[in-house]
Write a protein that holds these residues in place. Sequence first.
Motif, PDB file in Angstrom:
ATOM      1  N   THR A 104      -9.240  -5.034  -0.637  1.00 56.18           N
ATOM      2  CA  THR A 104      -7.988  -5.142  -0.080  1.00 56.18           C
ATOM      3  C   THR A 104      -7.705  -6.496   0.289  1.00 56.18           C
ATOM      4  O   THR A 104      -8.558  -7.141   0.945  1.00 56.18           O
ATOM      5  CB  THR A 104      -7.787  -4.171   1.037  1.00 56.18           C
ATOM      6  OG1 THR A 104      -8.143  -2.754   0.643  1.00 56.18           O
ATOM      7  CG2 THR A 104      -6.345  -4.078   1.657  1.00 56.18           C
ATOM      8  N   ARG A 126       0.509  -6.658   1.176  1.00 56.26           N
ATOM      9  CA  ARG A 126      -1.041  -6.154   1.011  1.00 56.26           C
ATOM     10  C   ARG A 126      -1.298  -5.554  -0.279  1.00 56.26           C
ATOM     11  O   ARG A 126      -0.396  -4.795  -0.708  1.00 56.26           O
ATOM     12  CB  ARG A 126      -1.635  -5.405   2.257  1.00 56.26           C
ATOM     13  CG  ARG A 126      -2.789  -5.039   2.087  1.00 56.26           C
ATOM     14  CD  ARG A 126      -3.679  -4.482   3.042  1.00 56.26           C
ATOM     15  NE  ARG A 126      -3.330  -5.004   4.706  1.00 56.26           N
ATOM     16  CZ  ARG A 126      -3.649  -4.590   5.740  1.00 56.26           C
ATOM     17  NH1 ARG A 126      -4.507  -3.627   5.712  1.00 56.26           N
ATOM     18  NH2 ARG A 126      -3.261  -5.177   6.895  1.00 56.26           N
ATOM     19  N   THR A 175      -4.379  -3.922  -3.466  1.00 54.46           N
ATOM     20  CA  THR A 175      -5.578  -3.649  -3.663  1.00 54.46           C
ATOM     21  C   THR A 175      -6.141  -3.814  -4.946  1.00 54.46           C
ATOM     22  O   THR A 175      -5.193  -3.679  -5.839  1.00 54.46           O
ATOM     23  CB  THR A 175      -5.783  -2.242  -3.472  1.00 54.46           C
ATOM     24  OG1 THR A 175      -5.602  -1.841  -1.980  1.00 54.46           O
ATOM     25  CG2 THR A 175      -7.163  -1.908  -3.681  1.00 54.46           C
ATOM     26  N   GLU A 192       0.883  -1.165   0.001  1.00 53.52           N
ATOM     27  CA  GLU A 192      -0.038  -0.044   0.158  1.00 53.52           C
ATOM     28  C   GLU A 192       0.982   1.213  -0.269  1.00 53.52           C
ATOM     29  O   GLU A 192       2.064   1.315   0.511  1.00 53.52           O
ATOM     30  CB  GLU A 192      -1.027   0.005   1.347  1.00 53.52           C
ATOM     31  CG  GLU A 192      -1.774  -1.224   1.339  1.00 53.52           C
ATOM     32  CD  GLU A 192      -2.946  -1.286   0.241  1.00 53.52           C
ATOM     33  OE1 GLU A 192      -3.193  -0.064  -0.369  1.00 53.52           O
ATOM     34  OE2 GLU A 192      -3.543  -2.126   0.022  1.00 53.52           O
ATOM     35  N   PRO A 234      -4.242   3.775  -4.590  1.00 49.84           N
ATOM     36  CA  PRO A 234      -4.077   2.937  -3.520  1.00 49.84           C
ATOM     37  C   PRO A 234      -2.300   2.431  -3.488  1.00 49.84           C
ATOM     38  O   PRO A 234      -2.109   2.058  -2.679  1.00 49.84           O
ATOM     39  CB  PRO A 234      -4.869   1.690  -3.572  1.00 49.84           C
ATOM     40  CG  PRO A 234      -6.120   2.229  -4.775  1.00 49.84           C
ATOM     41  CD  PRO A 234      -5.367   3.210  -5.563  1.00 49.84           C
ATOM     42  N   PRO A 282      -8.154  -5.866   5.671  1.00 48.86           N
ATOM     43  CA  PRO A 282      -8.221  -6.785   4.157  1.00 48.86           C
ATOM     44  C   PRO A 282      -9.562  -7.530   4.293  1.00 48.86           C
ATOM     45  O   PRO A 282     -10.053  -7.913   5.381  1.00 48.86           O
ATOM     46  CB  PRO A 282      -7.039  -7.628   4.439  1.00 48.86           C
ATOM     47  CG  PRO A 282      -6.661  -7.540   5.674  1.00 48.86           C
ATOM     48  CD  PRO A 282      -6.980  -6.130   6.361  1.00 48.86           C
ATOM     49  N   THR A 327      -5.435   2.657   4.984  1.00 47.47           N
ATOM     50  CA  THR A 327      -6.075   1.477   4.090  1.00 47.47           C
ATOM     51  C   THR A 327      -7.059   0.937   5.028  1.00 47.47           C
ATOM     52  O   THR A 327      -7.009   0.784   6.084  1.00 47.47           O
ATOM     53  CB  THR A 327      -5.174   0.604   3.670  1.00 47.47           C
ATOM     54  OG1 THR A 327      -4.522  -0.083   4.653  1.00 47.47           O
ATOM     55  CG2 THR A 327      -4.165   1.319   2.880  1.00 47.47           C
ATOM     56  N   ASP A 342      -9.221  -3.268  -8.219  1.00 46.34           N
ATOM     57  CA  ASP A 342     -10.390  -2.776  -8.266  1.00 46.34           C
ATOM     58  C   ASP A 342     -11.135  -3.794  -9.461  1.00 46.34           C
ATOM     59  O   ASP A 342     -10.465  -3.953 -10.495  1.00 46.34           O
ATOM     60  CB  ASP A 342     -10.524  -1.470  -9.239  1.00 46.34           C
ATOM     61  CG  ASP A 342      -9.842  -0.156  -8.051  1.00 46.34           C
ATOM     62  OD1 ASP A 342     -10.238  -0.635  -6.682  1.00 46.34           O
ATOM     63  OD2 ASP A 342      -9.517   0.739  -8.287  1.00 46.34           O
ATOM     64  N   ARG A 392     -14.114  -2.528  -4.941  1.00 46.30           N
ATOM     65  CA  ARG A 392     -12.556  -2.489  -4.492  1.00 46.30           C
ATOM     66  C   ARG A 392     -12.390  -3.352  -3.261  1.00 46.30           C
ATOM     67  O   ARG A 392     -13.154  -3.391  -2.421  1.00 46.30           O
ATOM     68  CB  ARG A 392     -12.222  -0.903  -4.094  1.00 46.30           C
ATOM     69  CG  ARG A 392     -10.851  -0.771  -3.275  1.00 46.30           C
ATOM     70  CD  ARG A 392     -10.354   0.562  -3.403  1.00 46.30           C
ATOM     71  NE  ARG A 392      -9.981   1.039  -4.788  1.00 46.30           N
ATOM     72  CZ  ARG A 392      -9.405   2.232  -5.003  1.00 46.30           C
ATOM     73  NH1 ARG A 392      -9.184   3.088  -4.002  1.00 46.30           N
ATOM     74  NH2 ARG A 392      -9.184   2.465  -6.292  1.00 46.30           N
TER      75      ARG A 392
END
Length: 301
Positions: free
Chosen positions: A121, A128, A130, A68, A280, A77, A74, A132, A119
Amino acid sequence: MPDLIVSFTKMEGAENDFIVVDNRFFHFTDAELQTLARRWCPRRRGVGADGVLALHPSTSNSAQGDAEDPASPTPSPDFRMRYVNADGSMATMCGNGARCLARFAADAGLGSPQQDYTRLTFETDAGRYTADVPDTPEAPVRLWVPEPSRYQARISPDTASTAGFDWHQVWSGTEHIVAFTDSEAALSEAPLETLAPPLRHDNAFAPEGTNVNLAAVLNEHTVRMRTYEKGVEAETAACGTGVLAVVAIALKQEQITPPATIHTPGGTFQSGPAADGAPPALWYLDGPARTVYQGTLAWTP
């Protein structure tokens, strides 16, 4: 012990294909997932896949991760991704697999719905990430990724003298080396299936080994590439982390200018540094992620 009937989803991202298991319900251990991969991934004796993706419940409630942007908070998750290569070896990250698993998770109702996408995570062994996921099934999934790192130019593995290329190393979620051919024809003709295995196992990359990529720059925005993947131990139709590696090194060498379009044998990707705004993560990887079919198999430990 009676067989367990396991439901699975077959998915593919630019013909990089996967067996997807929702492990929130089956609770397979890593050792069982490794056995499952060795048993089900062979093309003529099983389902056929480059690897197994397992969706686990998240193990962390912290709001920050390696993949990230450290400048922005953020959310917790939505899930954890585990990836097993076809040979049963565990992998830290798979770019195509991550996009496919993100679409699988969105279809399962996870994530945060936005105006025309969801979205998500999620955790991986590489940090980690992210993603879309557009509401339109055919639209490419965007994976937000950290900038590739650990760049080393013109490395000298033991096998380099026989390879005939200048090799460059980078970390893009997993280990990659990249070399550029003089032309698209030279890329097509290169014997990657014999060139790559000695490099993949070279002592310079022990103990993890490395993925091996060849690429040709077609113009300032376009690259064509091929990848030999460790764990699959063969050339694959596409490799998401390989795309990131090729773009990163081409940018380092000032051979291309973003945005970059990357053609692989299995499909086309867009990748590079994020545009203006507050994304992100620092880089993105756009590419296909498609459900092929669903099925069941009997599992006997």
